[in-house]
Design a protein around this motif. Structure first.
Motif, mmCIF file in Angstrom:
data_model
loop_
_atom_site.group_PDB
_atom_site.id
_atom_site.type_symbol
_atom_site.label_atom_id
_atom_site.label_comp_id
_atom_site.label_asym_id
_atom_site.label_seq_id
_atom_site.Cartn_x
_atom_site.Cartn_y
_atom_site.Cartn_z
ATOM 1 N N THR A 88 0.833 -1.206 0.000
ATOM 2 C CA THR A 88 0.000 0.000 0.000
ATOM 3 C C THR A 88 0.863 1.249 0.000
ATOM 4 O O THR A 88 0.588 2.207 -0.735
ATOM 5 C CB THR A 88 -0.942 -0.007 1.221
ATOM 6 O OG1 THR A 88 -1.779 -1.158 1.138
ATOM 7 C CG2 THR A 88 -1.792 1.244 1.269
ATOM 8 N N LEU A 89 1.912 1.263 0.822
ATOM 9 C CA LEU A 89 2.824 2.405 0.834
ATOM 10 C C LEU A 89 3.486 2.604 -0.523
ATOM 11 O O LEU A 89 3.638 3.731 -0.991
ATOM 12 C CB LEU A 89 3.883 2.225 1.917
ATOM 13 C CG LEU A 89 3.442 2.514 3.342
ATOM 14 C CD1 LEU A 89 4.536 2.108 4.319
ATOM 15 C CD2 LEU A 89 3.099 3.974 3.507
ATOM 16 N N LEU A 90 3.877 1.519 -1.163
ATOM 17 C CA LEU A 90 4.497 1.614 -2.483
ATOM 18 C C LEU A 90 3.516 2.206 -3.496
ATOM 19 O O LEU A 90 3.890 3.056 -4.307
ATOM 20 C CB LEU A 90 4.993 0.246 -2.935
ATOM 21 C CG LEU A 90 5.735 0.194 -4.259
ATOM 22 C CD1 LEU A 90 6.942 1.123 -4.241
ATOM 23 C CD2 LEU A 90 6.169 -1.222 -4.551
ATOM 24 N N ASP A 91 2.264 1.788 -3.434
ATOM 25 C CA ASP A 91 1.243 2.361 -4.318
ATOM 26 C C ASP A 91 1.091 3.856 -4.077
ATOM 27 O O ASP A 91 0.957 4.644 -5.018
ATOM 28 C CB ASP A 91 -0.106 1.669 -4.111
ATOM 29 C CG ASP A 91 -0.138 0.257 -4.657
ATOM 30 O OD1 ASP A 91 0.731 -0.091 -5.488
ATOM 31 O OD2 ASP A 91 -1.030 -0.508 -4.237
ATOM 32 N N GLU A 92 1.096 4.267 -2.808
ATOM 33 C CA GLU A 92 0.969 5.679 -2.473
ATOM 34 C C GLU A 92 2.177 6.469 -2.980
ATOM 35 O O GLU A 92 2.030 7.594 -3.469
ATOM 36 C CB GLU A 92 0.815 5.855 -0.969
ATOM 37 C CG GLU A 92 -0.516 5.377 -0.443
ATOM 38 C CD GLU A 92 -0.624 5.516 1.070
ATOM 39 O OE1 GLU A 92 0.026 6.401 1.654
ATOM 40 O OE2 GLU A 92 -1.372 4.730 1.665
ATOM 41 N N ILE A 93 3.369 5.892 -2.865
ATOM 42 C CA ILE A 93 4.580 6.553 -3.362
ATOM 43 C C ILE A 93 4.462 6.770 -4.867
ATOM 44 O O ILE A 93 4.741 7.867 -5.377
ATOM 45 C CB ILE A 93 5.839 5.728 -3.027
ATOM 46 C CG1 ILE A 93 6.120 5.780 -1.534
ATOM 47 C CG2 ILE A 93 7.048 6.238 -3.812
ATOM 48 C CD1 ILE A 93 7.170 4.789 -1.070
ATOM 49 N N GLN A 94 4.055 5.752 -5.587
ATOM 50 C CA GLN A 94 3.915 5.872 -7.034
ATOM 51 C C GLN A 94 2.876 6.929 -7.395
ATOM 52 O O GLN A 94 3.071 7.707 -8.333
ATOM 53 C CB GLN A 94 3.554 4.520 -7.642
ATOM 54 C CG GLN A 94 4.686 3.526 -7.564
ATOM 55 C CD GLN A 94 4.275 2.126 -7.979
ATOM 56 O OE1 GLN A 94 3.128 1.733 -7.826
ATOM 57 N NE2 GLN A 94 5.228 1.381 -8.504
ATOM 58 N N SER A 95 1.805 6.983 -6.648
ATOM 59 C CA SER A 95 0.768 7.977 -6.885
ATOM 60 C C SER A 95 1.298 9.388 -6.661
ATOM 61 O O SER A 95 1.060 10.293 -7.469
ATOM 62 C CB SER A 95 -0.425 7.700 -5.964
ATOM 63 O OG SER A 95 -1.380 8.718 -6.076
ATOM 64 N N GLU A 96 2.020 9.585 -5.556
ATOM 65 C CA GLU A 96 2.581 10.906 -5.251
ATOM 66 C C GLU A 96 3.603 11.319 -6.300
ATOM 67 O O GLU A 96 3.652 12.482 -6.707
ATOM 68 C CB GLU A 96 3.221 10.911 -3.861
ATOM 69 C CG GLU A 96 2.252 10.699 -2.720
ATOM 70 C CD GLU A 96 1.215 11.804 -2.577
ATOM 71 O OE1 GLU A 96 1.440 12.926 -3.062
ATOM 72 O OE2 GLU A 96 0.156 11.530 -1.987
ATOM 73 N N LEU A 97 4.424 10.399 -6.757
ATOM 74 C CA LEU A 97 5.400 10.718 -7.794
ATOM 75 C C LEU A 97 4.706 11.068 -9.105
ATOM 76 O O LEU A 97 5.166 11.939 -9.850
ATOM 77 C CB LEU A 97 6.381 9.564 -7.991
ATOM 78 C CG LEU A 97 7.391 9.377 -6.853
ATOM 79 C CD1 LEU A 97 8.188 8.105 -7.070
ATOM 80 C CD2 LEU A 97 8.310 10.577 -6.743
ATOM 81 N N GLY A 98 3.602 10.408 -9.390
ATOM 82 C CA GLY A 98 2.831 10.709 -10.588
ATOM 83 C C GLY A 98 2.258 12.117 -10.567
ATOM 84 O O GLY A 98 2.053 12.732 -11.606
ATOM 85 N N ARG A 99 2.006 12.628 -9.366
ATOM 86 C CA ARG A 99 1.493 14.001 -9.228
ATOM 87 C C ARG A 99 2.618 14.984 -8.939
ATOM 88 O O ARG A 99 2.373 16.117 -8.579
ATOM 89 C CB ARG A 99 0.471 14.060 -8.093
ATOM 90 C CG ARG A 99 -0.809 13.319 -8.420
ATOM 91 C CD ARG A 99 -1.785 13.486 -7.317
ATOM 92 N NE ARG A 99 -1.256 12.786 -6.141
ATOM 93 C CZ ARG A 99 -1.983 12.330 -5.154
ATOM 94 N NH1 ARG A 99 -3.266 12.521 -5.147
ATOM 95 N NH2 ARG A 99 -1.441 11.685 -4.151
ATOM 96 N N ALA A 100 3.846 14.527 -9.072
ATOM 97 C CA ALA A 100 5.040 15.355 -8.826
ATOM 98 C C ALA A 100 5.107 15.850 -7.386
ATOM 99 O O ALA A 100 5.602 16.941 -7.117
ATOM 100 C CB ALA A 100 5.117 16.510 -9.821
ATOM 101 N N GLN A 101 4.643 15.046 -6.457
ATOM 102 C CA GLN A 101 4.696 15.373 -5.025
ATOM 103 C C GLN A 101 5.885 14.644 -4.411
ATOM 104 O O GLN A 101 5.732 13.657 -3.690
ATOM 105 C CB GLN A 101 3.388 14.975 -4.330
ATOM 106 C CG GLN A 101 2.163 15.685 -4.866
ATOM 107 C CD GLN A 101 2.209 17.170 -4.580
ATOM 108 O OE1 GLN A 101 2.662 17.607 -3.523
ATOM 109 N NE2 GLN A 101 1.765 17.959 -5.531
#
Length: 72
Positions: free
Chosen positions: A12-25
């Motif tokens: 779940t954390l890895l999914d959140e990291i990928q999501s944040e990187l996709g939004r340039a966060q």
């Protein structure tokens, strides 16, 4: 904590990291990565059967682990 629960939490954390990187966060992704690293380190200590009170001696520094107060 059971292995399946730990793996699910880390996934779940890895999914959140990928999501944040996709939004340039990047800062949010770094915070999540630091949290994941801490959880993996705790899991390793559990597997090595290192007691909680002795773990600080073995804990690796985490350059991405910070609080908002430290950056202000």
């Amino acid at each position: 904590m059971r292995t399946i629960r730990r793996v699910s939490t880390i996934a779940t954390l890895l999914d959140e990291i990928q999501s944040e990187l996709g939004r340039a966060q990047v800062e949010a992704a770094q915070r999540l990565a630091a949290e994941m690293a801490g959880q993996l380190e705790d899991w390793r200590f559990d597997l090595l059967r290192i007691p909680h009170e002795e773990r600080s001696r073995y804990r690796a520094p985490n350059g991405y682990w910070y609080t908002k107060e430290a950056t202000a």
